[in-house]
Design an enzyme around this catalytic site. Structure first.
Site, PDB file in Angstrom:
ATOM      1  N   GLN B 123       1.239  -1.165   0.130  1.00 55.94           N
ATOM      2  CA  GLN B 123      -0.225  -0.202   0.091  1.00 55.94           C
ATOM      3  C   GLN B 123       0.967   1.190   0.395  1.00 55.94           C
ATOM      4  O   GLN B 123       1.317   2.010   1.184  1.00 55.94           O
ATOM      5  CB  GLN B 123      -1.556  -0.032   1.311  1.00 55.94           C
ATOM      6  CG  GLN B 123      -2.137   1.407   1.379  1.00 55.94           C
ATOM      7  CD  GLN B 123      -2.493   0.693   2.885  1.00 55.94           C
ATOM      8  OE1 GLN B 123      -2.159   0.469   3.542  1.00 55.94           O
ATOM      9  NE2 GLN B 123      -3.043   2.110   3.020  1.00 55.94           N
ATOM     10  N   GLY B 124       1.598   2.008  -1.459  1.00 57.57           N
ATOM     11  CA  GLY B 124       1.561   3.040  -1.231  1.00 57.57           C
ATOM     12  C   GLY B 124       1.502   4.458  -1.180  1.00 57.57           C
ATOM     13  O   GLY B 124       0.783   5.502  -1.751  1.00 57.57           O
ATOM     14  N   SER B 126       1.789   5.358   2.488  1.00 57.82           N
ATOM     15  CA  SER B 126       2.679   7.127   3.242  1.00 57.82           C
ATOM     16  C   SER B 126       3.680   7.847   2.494  1.00 57.82           C
ATOM     17  O   SER B 126       4.290   6.751   1.603  1.00 57.82           O
ATOM     18  CB  SER B 126       3.065   6.741   4.722  1.00 57.82           C
ATOM     19  OG  SER B 126       1.961   6.179   5.921  1.00 57.82           O
ATOM     20  N   SER B 158       4.711  -1.592   3.754  1.00 53.25           N
ATOM     21  CA  SER B 158       4.854  -2.903   4.624  1.00 53.25           C
ATOM     22  C   SER B 158       5.052  -4.124   3.037  1.00 53.25           C
ATOM     23  O   SER B 158       3.758  -3.678   2.258  1.00 53.25           O
ATOM     24  CB  SER B 158       3.483  -3.667   5.417  1.00 53.25           C
ATOM     25  OG  SER B 158       4.133  -1.984   6.398  1.00 53.25           O
ATOM     26  N   GLU B 241      -9.288  -1.005   6.261  1.00 52.10           N
ATOM     27  CA  GLU B 241      -8.405  -0.788   7.430  1.00 52.10           C
ATOM     28  C   GLU B 241      -8.603  -1.228   8.874  1.00 52.10           C
ATOM     29  O   GLU B 241      -8.650  -1.868   9.682  1.00 52.10           O
ATOM     30  CB  GLU B 241      -7.153  -0.290   7.420  1.00 52.10           C
ATOM     31  CG  GLU B 241      -6.238  -0.831   7.803  1.00 52.10           C
ATOM     32  CD  GLU B 241      -4.932   0.335   6.890  1.00 52.10           C
ATOM     33  OE1 GLU B 241      -5.490   1.636   6.513  1.00 52.10           O
ATOM     34  OE2 GLU B 241      -3.795   0.137   7.773  1.00 52.10           O
ATOM     35  N   SER B 351      -3.285   7.922  13.224  1.00 50.53           N
ATOM     36  CA  SER B 351      -2.432   8.031  14.615  1.00 50.53           C
ATOM     37  C   SER B 351      -3.225   7.653  15.535  1.00 50.53           C
ATOM     38  O   SER B 351      -4.923   8.255  14.875  1.00 50.53           O
ATOM     39  CB  SER B 351      -1.874   8.747  14.558  1.00 50.53           C
ATOM     40  OG  SER B 351      -1.879  10.517  14.157  1.00 50.53           O
TER      41      SER B 351
END
Lengths: 288, 368
Positions: B123-124, B126, B158, B241, B351
């Protein structure tokens, strides 16, 4: 019943109890004055209206109202704090108490430390009938940390309370804690939207947003903990203790957001705090 | 979306899963979940056995069941320590995205290989300057004929060193305002112009990477949605997610840790703090069940879903902190590992601070 298929769990409230809550909520909304104005209120009249509507028998049918559903009844009571023996009456009638219609009911709850006298919620209320074994003699000295949940002491020994009654009542009191906490959180959020400092609503400051968001998280966590306890007796003591502790922290946040006015008797937040403190202590006795 | 292909009751399904898992894991020992080669094969093994894509429609190679069966499978799999396959990003994020927003061609090309365990995705999202402020991504995707040419840098990606494909968010319109300037693409990782550099994490492993893009190419047919639909697609993907299945997986891991806590923390050291953390772990399960039941009955409750990730991430951190502070000699290594690993839980997938903003503004309605 809407147990999750194949797992046999009651997660969501039944449609039946949601209708009961709506009806009971309408009565409470019409009758109950905020606890701070209770001297001008008419608790006896509130009880009569509730009893005439049969709301004290709302959970009598165990097929319609599961233990999980009792959370919802507690929650609506906790939002209003009518100060009458509704929770105890609902649970005792649900568990087969023999009493005339409309009579408010209560019971003597032994202390988790046996050396201390048992306590009777709403023990001194007008017309209240104590259910279970010999009727204890009530001591005149009352514990009244919470005016909306007064306790009388029972002299001498009292009978043990059947497990179903203890657990049903613990769940209902935990529901009251959730309702009281939700009421205070709503009040704090409403206040944060209108109270201005530094030229803008205090709710626009991230420090307060995060404080209130954490309280909201705690409220949902507490709700899930009580749902756990209502489904699984293994969760009764730990789950309800967590829930009560979360509810207390929500009341603290609500006080903090209100600032000085929240610390005053006349604002009345403290009645909900006091009710939660006493309910929490009764839950400890009921689940010991 | 429910297309029950069988009327098998949930309890029977659970029995079937349990029996199958016992056979499938026989002889793998307790290290199955850490064995990289076995983990890579695991998604394919599930596919062959008919346990891949349980809640995906049959037309996409799934089993046409519901999230209830997904829940039961995850609970059983975690109970016996079954591994997590390498295809998680594909299964949890990209698959649902393509089912909801992809073209027929994209569905045909990408969905089944995800379930077969043949396509690993990363997953691109950030970037070094776009973390919590995801809308600030600066990787560019410049249209050139039938292709987009991508230049920029992604980070914290990841699985990037293993992935065949990347679902990537990039700036397609350099002049448009925030939230209306991004596109989303299904990019092959097997091409020139992509360099992956693994980053070592505080727990010592290297499961995420930096990804450098210098002229990587994506055909326009591999764009999801329109030229500037990327932001809204990203929001839809992130809500998947943070759903109940992820929470249940987390719960099962936490429950394993509470067993460890009980063995470490035999009375009389057991105290109220231990009781409370066990209750919080169970509350994660019941919270996920609330969300699950809502999903099954199409009754979304934002107040339930919005706090779920906050609940499990902080429960994990507090549990690991407590465990590490018990100084239990037999299990000190595990607690220390959990402690370090849990630190990232309040950062990834949004976050804690971003999650609290969401709760404050969208659930409580506080002013922006």
């Amino acid at each position: 019943m809407n147990a999750i298929e194949g797992i046999g769990l009651n997660v969501r409230p039944s449609g039946f109890v949601l209708e009961v809550v709506e009806g009971m909520g309408a009565v409470l909304d019409a009758r109950v004055v905020p606890p701070v104005e209770r001297d001008s209120g008419d608790a006896q009249g509130t009880w009569m209206t509730l009893a005439e509507g049969g709301w004290d028998s709302a959970a009598e049918d165990r097929d319609e109202v599961s233990r999980r559903d009792l959370i919802e009844l507690g929650r609506i009571i906790g939002r209003y704090l009518p100060g009458v023996p509704l929770a105890t009456s609902i649970v005792l009638r649900r568990n087969g108490a023999v009493a005339a219609e409309g009579v408010p009911l209560s019971l003597a709850i032994p202390r988790r430390h046996a050396a201390m006298p048992a306590r009777v919620p709403y023990g001194g209320s007008p017309g209240v009938q104590i259910v279970g074994g010999n009727e204890p003699i009530l001591e005149s000295a009352k514990e009244d940390l919470a005016p909306t949940l007064p306790l009388a002491s029972a002299a001498g020994s009292v009978d043990a309370v059947p497990l179903d009654v203890r657990y049903d009542l613990a769940i209902l009191f935990a529901g009251e804690c959730l309702g009281a906490a939700a009421h205070l959180l709503d009040a704090a959020v409403d206040y944060a939207k209108v109270r201005e400092q530094f030229g803008r609503p205090i709710g626009a400051f991230q420090s307060l947003k995060h404080l209130l968001a954490e309280a909201q998280t705690h409220l949902e966590e507490a709700t899930s903990a009580v749902i756990w306890a209502s489904n699984d007796e293994a969760g009764m003591r730990r789950g309800l203790r967590l829930a009560a502790s979360r509810c207390m922290s929500i009341t603290e946040t609500a006080g903090q957001v209100h600032g000085g006015i929240g610390m005053t008797w006349d604002m009345g937040l403290h009645f909900f705090v006091r009710h939660t403190m006493v309910a929490r202590d009764l839950i400890e006795d009921l689940t010991a | 979306m429910r297309q029950a292909i069988s009327d098998e009751p949930a309890s029977k399904f659970r029995t079937r899963v349990r029996a199958w898992l016992q056979d499938a894991l026989e002889g793998t020992g307790e290290d199955a979940s850490h064995d990289a080669a076995f983990r890579k094969r695991w998604d394919g093994i599930l596919y062959e056995a008919g346990f891949a894509g349980l809640s995906w429609p049959t037309e996409y190679g799934g089993q046409g069941l519901t999230v209830m069966e997904e829940y039961i499978f995850h609970e059983e799999a975690a109970r016996v320590g079954a591994p997590e396959g390498y295809g998680k990003v594909g299964r949890v994020l990209v698959g649902p995205l393509i089912q909801k927003h992809g073209t027929v061609e994209q569905r045909d090309k990408y969905l089944e290989p995800i379930l077969r365990g043949e396509a690993i995705w990363c997953q691109g999202f950030s970037e070094p300057d776009a973390g919590s402020d995801l809308a600030h991504v600066s990787t560019r995707a410049i249209r050139n004929g039938d292709e987009y040419v991508l230049t920029g840098q992604k980070i914290w990606t990841s699985w990037a060193d293993e992935a065949h494909y990347c679902v990537i968010l990039a700036k397609t319109d350099l002049d448009a305002p925030r939230h209306r300037n991004l596109g989303m693409f299904l990019m092959s990782m097997d091409q020139p112009g992509i360099e992956v550099r693994p980053i070592r994490r505080i727990n010592g492993d290297a499961t995420f990477s930096e990804v450098f893009l210098d002229g990587a190419r994506v055909h326009v047919r591999d764009r999801v949605g329109g030229h500037t639909d990327g932001w809204s697609l990203a929001m839809s993907l992130l809500s998947d997610e943070r759903g109940p299945i992820e929470a249940i997986t987390r719960y099962m891991n936490l429950r394993g840790l509470t067993t460890l806590l009980e063995s470490c923390c035999a009375r009389p050291t057991w105290d109220a703090a231990c009781d409370e953390i066990v209750a919080r772990v169970e509350s994660v399960r019941w919270h996920a069940l609330r969300s699950l039941e809502n999903t099954l009955s199409d009754h979304r409750e934002q107040k339930v879903d919005a706090v779920m990730k906050l609940m499990w991430s902080h429960t994990w951190q507090d549990l690991a902190r407590l465990g590490a502070a018990l100084y239990c000699p037999e299990h000190a290594d595990e607690w220390n590992r959990q402690y370090l690993e849990s630190r990232a839980a309040s950062i990834f997938s949004g976050s804690t601070q971003i999650q609290r903003n969401i709760v404050a503004e969208r659930v409580l309605g506080l002013p922006r």
